[in-house]
Write an enzyme that holds these catalytic residues in place. Structure first.
Site: not given
Ligand code: ARG
Ligand code: GLU
Length: 718
Positions: A85, A221, A653
């Site tokens: 991502h 990921d 991330s």
């Molecule tokens: N929750 C994660 C973050 O905050 C992953 C986001 C990307 N993945 C998704 N399914 N939208 O960045």
């Molecule tokens: N998915 C998040 C990012 O893009 C990390 C997840 C979190 O917020 O801990 O940094």
């Protein structure tokens, strides 16, 4: 007796011991503050192995990736790993119908095949120093926040200038502990970063938004890039003459696996947390602004979903928008619920009661009155913050209005007494391009429904003093019939079709500008923007400045009151270390989640009819023949992801998750839903970070993609 229990309960909350896992620590201070505890928890390396300026250390292998993620160097040829991502934009940019890397994945089989990514950078911290005294030179307590900020800026520029001149590195000064401490960070930015590999989306994004922020998780990921430099091993602009970067150190990769309760740490770039807010600040977020934002986003997501369900084209058009809106939406829900479950506001209030007592003594009187002052400011902030959120989430949530807003630079330039013709041409050209891209992913029936629904929520939930004029016109014009209003808006606006906008941009004259500014969608935007400038911007800024200065004193006071507590600074996009254990958790009564998931779970979730859960035959074959090679865990299974109690946030991330020996065991990519309030308050029972098991990454590279040469580049340890 009852009283005694109550007292014991309260004491238990007050003398909060440091919670295992909590804290995002400054690498420079690890030895002083954390090394002993880390060793007690099982770490076998030293603080100096993690951060050193005298010799190579793990920090030489960690970079800030692009604008908001972390990546780590895993070979002596500058190979880096980050999340799928995080690399998504680059993977998408290189994709076309003939080469659909998003769907099929991409693997460079030799360095010559690696794809350049103009604009993508990675930044490495070279060293850091505390510079509080120099930054606060001549700053006095009676200065206004503006005067103080101006002087700090001036002092910092001087420090930075000297540092860059003497070191040859870039330098920045950053505030820590709410402006109570300052550090000078020397950095180096690499400008030639190339895409090396990415799995197909149904591995890299497996589970999609359905599984996002959730555990148990099965997402692979990850994506792979490489840093290139000039022949002198220094950062250089892209050139075919550039060579792979030879780092001072790279992270060894462990095949040894992950066991429950193993010590683990994460080294990366957490973006923003607010651990030291007073109860009023927490309440503003979790009780006041999150709920309407959640509703507004839910409204949009529901409409997207209904239209996408039986329309694959629309689903693709809205996939990225949906992911972005849903990511924040889901996070806010988890955060508000989590604070509620933790009794977070009451907990803060207990600390505040103690603070008020403590500040009542003569010695601490500088801190008296802080909490009532917070209370007053936050009370004033509530309507302003809500109004700003409605402008952003409701007004600008209408795509038509957001698109019309993009024409403002052109309008502004044309209004100037000596409008620059060349600039006008450039702006027009850019708008033509944007028009192409915008309409590629635009579906008018969705936007009409969204507009009617958002305007209704806006009008019904904002008091008249905070309603831009057009909302009242709707009442007057259409007797509150939002669909009728939207029909009129869309019938009259030029911004609803690509053809009409392109025609508008054919030959830009004053007449064109007039047409833009009298367009009902543009007028709506102008009304929102004007309202913001007139009623929101200044009080918002003033209240926030006031709160910043209170928060600075409050932080100082908390540290003075609890001299035996170690404090960590809020995340601020600087390199940090957080450590904890590999562990599962109990999300609800009677339920326990294990600390790891396997490929078996991917097969359980498989559903060829649901986009998020498609599994390709190639992966199924590897599963059916259990062809895992040396990447299998000791239980014979292919482990996919694991959970741990490291205190992470957005920006982490792509960070490496390391074991007691400083070897990489996983790649961080998310947190569990029940623990997302950790940006405000960490809960050792529920806050878990989520990582892809490094063995799954190697397995996908080697067995699935046939990119064994990349695995061979790494330093594998058993
Ligand atoms: N929750 C994660 C973050 O905050 C992953 C986001 C990307 N993945 C998704 N399914 N939208 O960045
Ligand atoms: N998915 C998040 C990012 O893009 C990390 C997840 C979190 O917020 O801990 O940094």
């Amino acid at each position: 007796m009852k009283k005694l229990f109550l007292l014991m309960f309260i004491m238990g909350l007050l003398v909060r011991p440091l919670l295992a896992g909590e804290g995002m620590w400054i690498p420079l201070l690890l030895q002083q503050l954390n090394e002993k505890e880390m060793r007690d928890m099982g770490m076998r390396i030293s603080a100096e192995d993690i951060y050193s300026i005298n010799r190579s250390s793990l920090k030489d292998a960690i970079v800030l990736f692009g604008g908001g993620c972390t990546a780590e160097i895993v070979s002596d040829k500058g190979l880096i790993l980050t999340n799928h991502h995080c690399g998504f934009g680059e993977i998408q940019r290189h994709s076309s119908v003939e080469h659909d890397y998003l769907t099929n994945g991409f693997w460079a089989m030799s360095q010559a095949d690696e794809l350049s990514c103009p604009g993508l950078t990675t930044t490495m911290l070279m060293k850091m120093e505390e510079v509080t005294k120099a930054v606060l030179d001549k700053v006095t307590a009676d200065m206004t926040e503006q005067q103080r900020n101006a002087l700090i800026k001036e002092n910092s520029s001087r420090i930075i200038e000297k540092a860059t001149k003497e070191s040859g590195y870039d330098a920045v000064v950053r505030s820590f502990y709410q402006g109570n401490q300052y550090y000078l960070l020397y950095t180096q930015t690499f400008k030639d970063v190339r895409l090396v590999g990415a799995p197909p989306s149904n591995i890299g994004k497996f589970g999609g938004d359905t599984d996002n922020w959730m555990w148990p998780r099965h997402t692979g990921d990850f994506s792979v890039f490489r840093i290139y430099v000039g022949k002198d091993n220094k950062p250089a602009d892209f050139s075919t003459d550039n060579v792979p970067y030879k780092p001072a150190s790279h992270i060894p990769v462990s095949l040894g696996g992950v066991g429950e309760n193993d010590f683990t740490f994460v080294f990366g770039y957490p973006a923003r947390t607010k651990q030291y807010l007073p109860s009023y600040g927490v309440s503003l977020i979790t009780e006041v602004t999150n709920p309407p934002k959640i509703t507004l986003r839910e409204t949009r997501l529901e409409i997207f979903k209904r239209h996408s369900l039986n329309n694959p084209r629309v689903r693709i058009q809205y996939a990225a928008k949906d992911a972005r809106i849903a990511n924040g939406w889901k996070k806010m829900i988890g955060e508000s619920k989590g604070i509620d479950r933790l009794n977070g506001i009451a907990r803060k209030q207990l600390t505040e009661a103690r603070f008020i007592d403590w500040a009542a003594s003569d010695a601490n009187k500088a801190y008296a009155g802080l909490l009532p002052a917070f209370e007053a400011r936050y009370a004033q902030l509530i309507p302003i913050a809500l109004a700003a959120d409605y402008i952003n989430e409701a007004g600008m949530g209408i795509e038509l209005v957001g698109f019309a807003a993009r024409f403002r630079p052109l309008v502004d330039e044309s209004m100037k007494a000596n409008a620059d013709a060349q600039k006008m041409t450039i702006l027009t050209e850019s708008l033509r391009k944007q028009t192409e891209e915008y309409f590629k992913d635009y579906y008018e029936p969705i936007d009409r429904e969204v507009a009617a629904a958002l305007l209704k929520l806006y009008a019904e939930n904002q008091p008249s003093a905070f309603r831009p004029a057009f909302l009242d016109d709707i009442q007057a014009d259409c007797k509150g019939n939002y669909t009728a209003y939207v029909d009129k808006l869309f019938a009259q606006s030029v911004f609803t079709s690509k053809e009409s906008v392109q025609k508008l941009l054919e030959n830009v004259t004053m007449k064109t500008v007039k047409k833009i500014t009298s367009d009902p969608a543009y007028k709506m935007y102008a009304d929102l923007f004007g309202f913001y400038n007139q009623h929101i911007k200044q009080p918002y800024q003033q209240l926030n400045d006031g709160i910043d200065s209170l928060q600075r004193l409050y932080m100082q006071g908390l540290m003075a009151m609890q001299t035996d507590t170690r404090f960590y600074p809020d995340a601020n996009f600087t390199l940090r270390v957080t450590y904890g254990k590999v562990e599962g958790y109990a999300p609800a009564d009677g339920v326990y989640y294990k600390h790891f998931t396997t490929l078996d779970g991917i097969m359980e979730k498989e559903n060829p009819d649901v986009y998020d859960y498609v599994v390709e035959d190639k992966l199924k074959n590897l599963y059916n023949t259990r062809d895992y090679g040396r990447y299998a865990a000791s239980d014979g299974k292919m482990h996919v992801a694991f959970a741990a109690s490291n205190h992470t946030t957005g920006g982490n991330s792509g960070s490496p998750v390391l074991n007691a020996d400083g070897q990489m065991i996983g790649l961080n990519f998310d947190r569990c839903w029940e623990g997302t309030m950790s940006d405000l308050m960490y809960d050792p029972a529920m806050s878990r970070n989520i990582a892809v098991d490094i063995r799954y990454i190697l397995f996908i590279m080697d067995k699935y993609a046939g990119a064994r040469h990349l695995v061979d580049e790494m330093t594998l340890v058993n």
